[in-house]
Enzyme design. Structure first.
Site, PDB file in Angstrom:
ATOM      1  N   ASP A 138       1.003  14.419   6.274  1.00 14.79           N
ATOM      2  CA  ASP A 138       0.317  14.666   7.501  1.00 14.79           C
ATOM      3  C   ASP A 138       0.650  15.234   8.181  1.00 14.79           C
ATOM      4  O   ASP A 138       1.678  15.804   8.809  1.00 14.79           O
ATOM      5  CB  ASP A 138      -0.206  13.073   7.756  1.00 14.79           C
ATOM      6  CG  ASP A 138       0.316  12.297   8.680  1.00 14.79           C
ATOM      7  OD1 ASP A 138       2.231  12.919   8.190  1.00 14.79           O
ATOM      8  OD2 ASP A 138       1.267  11.286   8.349  1.00 14.79           O
ATOM      9  N   PHE A 143      -1.458  10.796  14.188  1.00 16.07           N
ATOM     10  CA  PHE A 143      -1.541   9.484  13.822  1.00 16.07           C
ATOM     11  C   PHE A 143      -0.763   8.262  14.468  1.00 16.07           C
ATOM     12  O   PHE A 143      -0.774   7.508  14.996  1.00 16.07           O
ATOM     13  CB  PHE A 143      -2.141   8.662  12.351  1.00 16.07           C
ATOM     14  CG  PHE A 143      -2.533   7.540  12.347  1.00 16.07           C
ATOM     15  CD1 PHE A 143      -4.067   7.301  12.547  1.00 16.07           C
ATOM     16  CD2 PHE A 143      -1.395   6.077  11.472  1.00 16.07           C
ATOM     17  CE1 PHE A 143      -4.089   5.143  11.617  1.00 16.07           C
ATOM     18  CE2 PHE A 143      -1.673   4.753  11.679  1.00 16.07           C
ATOM     19  CZ  PHE A 143      -3.084   4.936  12.262  1.00 16.07           C
ATOM     20  N   ASP A 169      -3.277   7.197  -0.235  1.00 15.25           N
ATOM     21  CA  ASP A 169      -2.201   6.756   0.431  1.00 15.25           C
ATOM     22  C   ASP A 169      -2.123   5.254   0.988  1.00 15.25           C
ATOM     23  O   ASP A 169      -3.579   5.451   1.695  1.00 15.25           O
ATOM     24  CB  ASP A 169      -1.568   7.102   1.385  1.00 15.25           C
ATOM     25  CG  ASP A 169      -2.411   7.793   2.945  1.00 15.25           C
ATOM     26  OD1 ASP A 169      -2.912   7.802   2.645  1.00 15.25           O
ATOM     27  OD2 ASP A 169      -1.097   7.604   2.931  1.00 15.25           O
ATOM     28  N   CYS A 227       2.985  -5.112 -16.922  1.00 16.24           N
ATOM     29  CA  CYS A 227       3.490  -3.776 -17.138  1.00 16.24           C
ATOM     30  C   CYS A 227       4.350  -3.723 -17.463  1.00 16.24           C
ATOM     31  O   CYS A 227       5.588  -5.055 -18.045  1.00 16.24           O
ATOM     32  CB  CYS A 227       3.520  -4.617 -15.268  1.00 16.24           C
ATOM     33  SG  CYS A 227       4.797  -2.913 -13.797  1.00 16.24           S
ATOM     34  N   CYS A 254       7.451  -2.125 -15.934  1.00 16.41           N
ATOM     35  CA  CYS A 254       8.585  -2.181 -14.814  1.00 16.41           C
ATOM     36  C   CYS A 254       9.324  -2.907 -15.104  1.00 16.41           C
ATOM     37  O   CYS A 254       9.568  -3.587 -15.526  1.00 16.41           O
ATOM     38  CB  CYS A 254       7.350  -1.836 -14.127  1.00 16.41           C
ATOM     39  SG  CYS A 254       8.169  -3.268 -12.703  1.00 16.41           S
ATOM     40  N   CYS A 314       9.500  -6.539 -14.136  1.00 20.19           N
ATOM     41  CA  CYS A 314       8.084  -6.725 -15.594  1.00 20.19           C
ATOM     42  C   CYS A 314       9.126  -6.972 -16.807  1.00 20.19           C
ATOM     43  O   CYS A 314       8.820  -8.057 -17.480  1.00 20.19           O
ATOM     44  CB  CYS A 314       7.085  -6.351 -15.421  1.00 20.19           C
ATOM     45  SG  CYS A 314       6.009  -6.910 -13.786  1.00 20.19           S
ATOM     46  N   HIS A 369       7.749  -2.028  -8.781  1.00 17.26           N
ATOM     47  CA  HIS A 369       6.376  -3.252  -9.678  1.00 17.26           C
ATOM     48  C   HIS A 369       5.495  -2.411  -9.254  1.00 17.26           C
ATOM     49  O   HIS A 369       4.182  -2.136  -9.490  1.00 17.26           O
ATOM     50  CB  HIS A 369       6.342  -4.653  -9.774  1.00 17.26           C
ATOM     51  CG  HIS A 369       5.075  -4.835  -9.896  1.00 17.26           C
ATOM     52  ND1 HIS A 369       4.604  -5.336 -11.790  1.00 17.26           N
ATOM     53  CD2 HIS A 369       4.352  -5.677  -9.516  1.00 17.26           C
ATOM     54  CE1 HIS A 369       3.851  -5.520 -11.516  1.00 17.26           C
ATOM     55  NE2 HIS A 369       3.184  -5.863 -10.470  1.00 17.26           N
TER      56      HIS A 369
END
Lengths: 373, 373
Positions: A91, A95, A265, A303, A305, A308, A334
């Site tokens: 970015d 911000f 994002d 899932c 991952c 999991c 996860h």
């Protein structure tokens, strides 16, 4: 040649595309995990890759203050520094200057501010923001803008957007094109259709490799955000990627993808991972809840991952109760895996021309629990 | 048949052996990473495995209080709970009852104490400690003992050791033998040769699958610890593994291996990993030191862990300065990888009959820096 964008399919306003960059390809729609200070919090780069993430975000404000853009450049750039040879979007820093720094003072050429870390004075101008992002070796550089606060009157929003469009021009002038790299402009204009249209037109006139929609997810609510997308996205060039900054929940992502946005994002999945909030195909859960203490099922059976496929919800519950670092590590992993899987599913649905049906299935999965996403 | 121990080679008093267990083989000498509450802090089980670690330690005191031994048993045991199908050694809980709990009251049958977590009252006896370790499904169970405080008079040490030997007998009575599992006794006796000899004799008389040396690394210093090993180890059965509890620095490990010890555990490498202290082939460093800010070399060029093979010391320095969780994650990984590599090197040296030469080489590596290990 700068980075390119090719469309593979559309489904209503939704798109499935591919961004080709100097650091690899990005299939869209895409969610970019946030790697604020050169690390996606609580994850190794290998873990981030394992979720299928193809691009990560770095924050110019944080990195310019620590470790410093010139230092990152001396060390070979942000890709090497954080072990992420793939695409990186940074970015502009604008911000965070507004949200984090102290004693900031805007003028027409830039902003002078004090670091929230040590109070040291810094200055950010469009040219310096672009230079920092060049030093970091960002694949996608963002123009410096002012994120118009919400709410803003039409007059306030007009003045702010005019400044941002001037800075967009200065950002373009400062950007050094390199093959497979690109610069994105940022549409502002708050909730006002005329200002959003003028902003989009001004940016298109300057010409960017992609177009971001800024000034949303700042308190206006999902309904208002979707309205702004409805009247803004049609003014963006169809042949360029569209990036909705700082968004959002899984449901936000579905709504924005269906309105033609390609890139996202948000710190939500990583931050939630550190505070025991699990995003799953069944909805959102707080793993500190006592009902997980004896739960021998994985937090999300859909899932694959490590959290999991290797562990029970009871184990994750235990880790958070015991304040073990592995709790945030596994749950962040996860949540990012869930977000990546969500985006792959949305892309596949666009390619198959069944986005609406797929979205309804996702929402039905969430609705079966007491805490919808 | 209980777990077995085979010697492959000796070099002076040092030994290279193999422990065969129900959950896999352990090459000795071995360092066991400490997984206090069902996790080696800041590491996934995959990361621990990647360092070559073959066995991890769990703490009975922590696990009995949270999540509770019966709960772990219902969830399938500690191996499944923490994704560690390999061997696990659990301590008896006695040490942490003394160091962590509140309002503890010893009697000849056990100890009653209040949890440091919520003040709830608990009781630990030899039979209950063994039962908890059985519920956890520990591959190697430790007898309940009293870790004699240091310093202790001969009389204090004698009384404490007598109690521990009575508890060792009761632990043996309570232990349910299973194929490939084992129970270890713990030699006490403070710094007194006669008490250490009597303790070793009493334990050998009872008969265990392995023999630990307790009551060391509690403030007596390395020279005194080595003296105790010199007069204690010869009284331990040669055909059983010997385990020095809670030790130690890399230099401690070399000294103890050369005195015939086979097994070690210590929080040092994991704790150091969370506080920016790196154990390396060049010595010990604090990565917060400003001299690492621009250091483009890995923290240990001799190491192939992700922290060393993917990142610069400058990146690790940055992560610790920015208080990013990835700093502790990567450095803990490195420190455990270093300890495992150190132990493999010691084993290889014993097998090659050149332990003294290898130890001298290791120490020369450390001595080349300002902060020796």
């Amino acid at each position: 040649m700068s980075l390119t964008f090719d469309l593979q399919a559309t489904d209503g306003a939704a798109r499935a595309g591919t961004i080709q960059t100097a650091h690899g390809a990005i299939q869209t729609p895409v969610f970019m995990p946030v790697g604020t200070a050169g690390t996606v919090k609580a994850m190794t780069a290998d873990a981030v890759r394992s979720t299928g993430a193809s691009i990560v975000l770095g924050n110019t404000y944080h990195l310019m203050l620590r470790p410093g853009a010139e230092r990152v450049a001396r060390l070979g750039g942000l890709h090497k520094f954080m072990d992420w040879p793939g695409p990186i979007l940074t970015d502009s820093g604008g911000f965070q200057v507004m949200s984090l720094s102290k004693l900031r003072k805007m003028d027409k050429d830039g902003v002078t501010f004090q670091s929230h870390l040590d109070g040291a004075s810094h200055r950010l101008t469009p040219a310096r923001s672009i230079e920092i992002q060049h030093l970091l070796d960002a694949t996608i550089t963002m123009a410096l803008d002012e994120c118009t606060p919400f709410p803003a009157t039409h007059d306030q929003a007009r003045i702010s957007t005019t400044l941002s469009m001037d800075w967009a021009r200065r950002s373009k002038d400062a950007f050094i094109p390199r093959p497979g790299y690109g610069l994105f402009g940022i549409v502002q204009g708050s909730i006002y259709p005329d200002l959003r249209e003028q902003s989009a037109a001004a940016l298109t006139e300057i010409g960017f490799e992609g177009y971001a929609i800024g000034g949303l997810a700042v308190g206006e609510g999902q309904a208002e955000m979707f309205k702004v997308l409805d009247f803004t996205v049609p003014h963006l060039p169809a042949g360029r990627p569209r990036y909705l900054m700082g968004v959002g929940t899984p449901d936000d992502l579905i709504g924005a993808v269906s309105r033609g946005v390609d890139m996202f994002d948000c710190v939500m999945p990583t931050r939630a991972g550190r505070t025991a909030r699990a995003y799953t195909s069944k909805g959102v859960f707080n793993l500190r809840n006592a009902r997980f203490a004896d739960d021998a099922a994985p937090i999300d059976p859909a899932c694959d991952c490590p959290a999991c496929s290797r562990h029970t919800a009871a184990y994750l519950h235990h880790l958070f109760k015991a304040e073990e670092m592995l709790g945030p590590m596994l749950l962040t992993w996860h949540n990012i895996a869930y977000y990546q899987s969500l985006m792959r599913g949305l892309r596949d649905a666009v390619l198959a021309g069944r986005l609406d049906a797929h979205a309804a299935e996702l929402r039905a999965g969430w609705a079966s629990t007491e805490e919808p996403a």
